[in-house]
Design a protein around this motif. Structure first.
Motif, mmCIF file in Angstrom:
data_model
loop_
_atom_site.group_PDB
_atom_site.id
_atom_site.type_symbol
_atom_site.label_atom_id
_atom_site.label_comp_id
_atom_site.label_asym_id
_atom_site.label_seq_id
_atom_site.Cartn_x
_atom_site.Cartn_y
_atom_site.Cartn_z
ATOM 1 N N PHE A 240 0.885 -1.164 0.000
ATOM 2 C CA PHE A 240 0.000 0.000 0.000
ATOM 3 C C PHE A 240 0.919 1.208 0.000
ATOM 4 O O PHE A 240 1.691 1.399 0.944
ATOM 5 C CB PHE A 240 -0.912 0.018 1.235
ATOM 6 C CG PHE A 240 -1.751 1.257 1.327
ATOM 7 C CD1 PHE A 240 -2.894 1.382 0.563
ATOM 8 C CD2 PHE A 240 -1.384 2.306 2.149
ATOM 9 C CE1 PHE A 240 -3.670 2.533 0.636
ATOM 10 C CE2 PHE A 240 -2.141 3.462 2.224
ATOM 11 C CZ PHE A 240 -3.292 3.577 1.464
ATOM 12 N N GLU A 241 0.854 1.976 -1.073
ATOM 13 C CA GLU A 241 1.719 3.152 -1.209
ATOM 14 C C GLU A 241 3.180 2.813 -0.908
ATOM 15 O O GLU A 241 3.841 3.488 -0.124
ATOM 16 C CB GLU A 241 1.220 4.302 -0.339
ATOM 17 C CG GLU A 241 -0.145 4.809 -0.750
ATOM 18 C CD GLU A 241 -0.615 6.008 0.069
ATOM 19 O OE1 GLU A 241 0.088 6.440 1.002
ATOM 20 O OE2 GLU A 241 -1.699 6.519 -0.251
ATOM 21 N N LYS B 244 -5.185 8.810 5.284
ATOM 22 C CA LYS B 244 -5.005 7.626 4.447
ATOM 23 C C LYS B 244 -6.074 6.560 4.701
ATOM 24 O O LYS B 244 -6.073 5.523 4.037
ATOM 25 C CB LYS B 244 -3.626 7.017 4.688
ATOM 26 C CG LYS B 244 -2.499 7.906 4.227
ATOM 27 C CD LYS B 244 -1.179 7.211 4.429
ATOM 28 C CE LYS B 244 -0.053 8.112 3.956
ATOM 29 N NZ LYS B 244 1.227 7.418 4.029
ATOM 30 N N GLU C 58 -9.373 6.331 4.118
ATOM 31 C CA GLU C 58 -10.265 6.007 2.997
ATOM 32 C C GLU C 58 -9.527 5.297 1.865
ATOM 33 O O GLU C 58 -9.998 4.261 1.384
ATOM 34 C CB GLU C 58 -10.981 7.259 2.488
ATOM 35 C CG GLU C 58 -12.123 6.952 1.532
ATOM 36 C CD GLU C 58 -13.174 5.999 2.097
ATOM 37 O OE1 GLU C 58 -13.681 5.164 1.322
ATOM 38 O OE2 GLU C 58 -13.494 6.074 3.305
ATOM 39 N N PRO C 59 -8.350 5.798 1.432
ATOM 40 C CA PRO C 59 -7.615 5.042 0.409
ATOM 41 C C PRO C 59 -7.255 3.634 0.869
ATOM 42 O O PRO C 59 -7.256 2.700 0.071
ATOM 43 C CB PRO C 59 -6.348 5.877 0.171
ATOM 44 C CG PRO C 59 -6.682 7.239 0.635
ATOM 45 C CD PRO C 59 -7.708 7.071 1.719
ATOM 46 N N PHE C 60 -6.986 3.460 2.163
ATOM 47 C CA PHE C 60 -6.650 2.133 2.678
ATOM 48 C C PHE C 60 -7.871 1.221 2.616
ATOM 49 O O PHE C 60 -7.760 0.045 2.254
ATOM 50 C CB PHE C 60 -6.116 2.230 4.111
ATOM 51 C CG PHE C 60 -5.451 0.961 4.559
ATOM 52 C CD1 PHE C 60 -4.118 0.726 4.266
ATOM 53 C CD2 PHE C 60 -6.158 -0.008 5.250
ATOM 54 C CE1 PHE C 60 -3.502 -0.461 4.664
ATOM 55 C CE2 PHE C 60 -5.555 -1.193 5.653
ATOM 56 C CZ PHE C 60 -4.219 -1.420 5.355
ATOM 57 N N LYS C 61 -9.046 1.737 2.936
ATOM 58 C CA LYS C 61 -10.274 0.933 2.838
ATOM 59 C C LYS C 61 -10.496 0.485 1.396
ATOM 60 O O LYS C 61 -10.884 -0.657 1.150
ATOM 61 C CB LYS C 61 -11.476 1.738 3.333
ATOM 62 C CG LYS C 61 -11.492 1.983 4.822
ATOM 63 C CD LYS C 61 -12.689 2.844 5.176
ATOM 64 C CE LYS C 61 -12.611 3.408 6.568
ATOM 65 N NZ LYS C 61 -13.733 4.308 6.865
ATOM 66 N N GLN C 62 -10.260 1.379 0.447
ATOM 67 C CA GLN C 62 -10.410 1.027 -0.967
ATOM 68 C C GLN C 62 -9.394 -0.050 -1.357
ATOM 69 O O GLN C 62 -9.712 -0.966 -2.116
ATOM 70 C CB GLN C 62 -10.255 2.271 -1.835
ATOM 71 C CG GLN C 62 -11.398 3.246 -1.658
ATOM 72 C CD GLN C 62 -11.147 4.588 -2.331
ATOM 73 O OE1 GLN C 62 -10.117 4.816 -2.951
ATOM 74 N NE2 GLN C 62 -12.100 5.494 -2.193
ATOM 75 N N TRP C 63 -8.189 0.057 -0.829
ATOM 76 C CA TRP C 63 -7.148 -0.933 -1.080
ATOM 77 C C TRP C 63 -7.585 -2.302 -0.555
ATOM 78 O O TRP C 63 -7.423 -3.319 -1.235
ATOM 79 C CB TRP C 63 -5.857 -0.448 -0.426
ATOM 80 C CG TRP C 63 -4.683 -1.362 -0.511
ATOM 81 C CD1 TRP C 63 -3.852 -1.539 -1.585
ATOM 82 C CD2 TRP C 63 -4.175 -2.211 0.524
ATOM 83 N NE1 TRP C 63 -2.859 -2.442 -1.267
ATOM 84 C CE2 TRP C 63 -3.036 -2.866 0.019
ATOM 85 C CE3 TRP C 63 -4.569 -2.464 1.836
ATOM 86 C CZ2 TRP C 63 -2.298 -3.764 0.772
ATOM 87 C CZ3 TRP C 63 -3.830 -3.357 2.594
ATOM 88 C CH2 TRP C 63 -2.711 -4.000 2.052
ATOM 89 N N GLN D 57 -10.061 -3.828 -2.837
ATOM 90 C CA GLN D 57 -9.409 -4.339 -4.045
ATOM 91 C C GLN D 57 -8.784 -5.713 -3.782
ATOM 92 O O GLN D 57 -8.898 -6.617 -4.604
ATOM 93 C CB GLN D 57 -8.340 -3.359 -4.533
ATOM 94 C CG GLN D 57 -7.593 -3.822 -5.768
ATOM 95 C CD GLN D 57 -8.488 -3.986 -6.978
ATOM 96 O OE1 GLN D 57 -9.433 -3.222 -7.170
ATOM 97 N NE2 GLN D 57 -8.221 -4.990 -7.785
#
Length: 130
Positions: free
Chosen positions: A7-8, A96, A98-103, A106
Motif C-alpha cells: 500500500f503506497e 489515508k 479512505e484510500p486504505f479501505k479502498q485498497w 481491491q
C-alpha cells in the motif's frame, strides 16, 4: 498462505486462512501505513489499551499469528481480518484511512477473482516468486 501486500510502497504482511476464507493482516503494519509512526508497535499498544478501556470488542477478537519480521525471523504479531481492520481504522485519525479501505476492497475483489479462476492465483504466485 503468507503474502506481502503493498500500500503506497509500504509492505503489509498478510496471511490467507483457507478454513475461514479470510485474509488476516498485521495490525502493526497497518498502523505504520496509516500513521507513519516511527514506532508503530507503541502506537498500537497505546491504541489497544484505550480501545479495551472503552469496551471495544474488536481488540478482544484480534488474534496473534507468527509472521516474518523485518529481521527475517518468525515472530508473533497481532492480526485482524478485513472486518476487524475496518473497525480499527475508524479509531486511527488518518487522511489515508479512505484510500486504505479502498485498497482492502481491491484485495478482496482480487481474491474472489482468484477463487473463480485459479489460474489468476497461479500467475500471482509465479510473479511474487520472481
Amino acid at each position: 498462505m503468507s503474502d506481502l501486500k503493498l500500500f503506497e510502497e509500504k509492505a503489509v504482511r498478510s496471511v490467507w486462512n483457507e478454513q475461514e476464507d479470510k485474509w488476516y493482516f498485521s495490525i502493526v503494519d497497518v498502523v505504520e501505513v496509516l500513521t507513519e509512526s516511527h514506532n508503530p508497535q507503541v502506537y498500537w499498544r497505546v491504541l489497544k489499551k484505550r480501545l479495551l478501556a472503552e469496551g471495544n470488542q474488536t481488540v478482544t477478537n484480534c488474534n496473534g499469528l507468527k509472521m516474518m519480521a523485518p529481521d527475517g525471523k518468525m515472530r508473533m504479531t497481532d492480526v485482524a481480518n478485513t472486518e476487524q481492520l475496518l473497525r480499527l481504522i475508524q479509531s486511527i485519525p488518518s487522511p489515508k484511512a479512505e484510500p486504505f479501505k479502498q485498497w482492502l476492497a481491491q484485495i478482496g475483489a482480487e481474491r474472489i477473482a482468484e477463487i473463480e479462476n485459479p489460474e489468476l492465483a497461479q500467475a500471482r504466485i509465479s510473479t511474487s516468486q520472481n
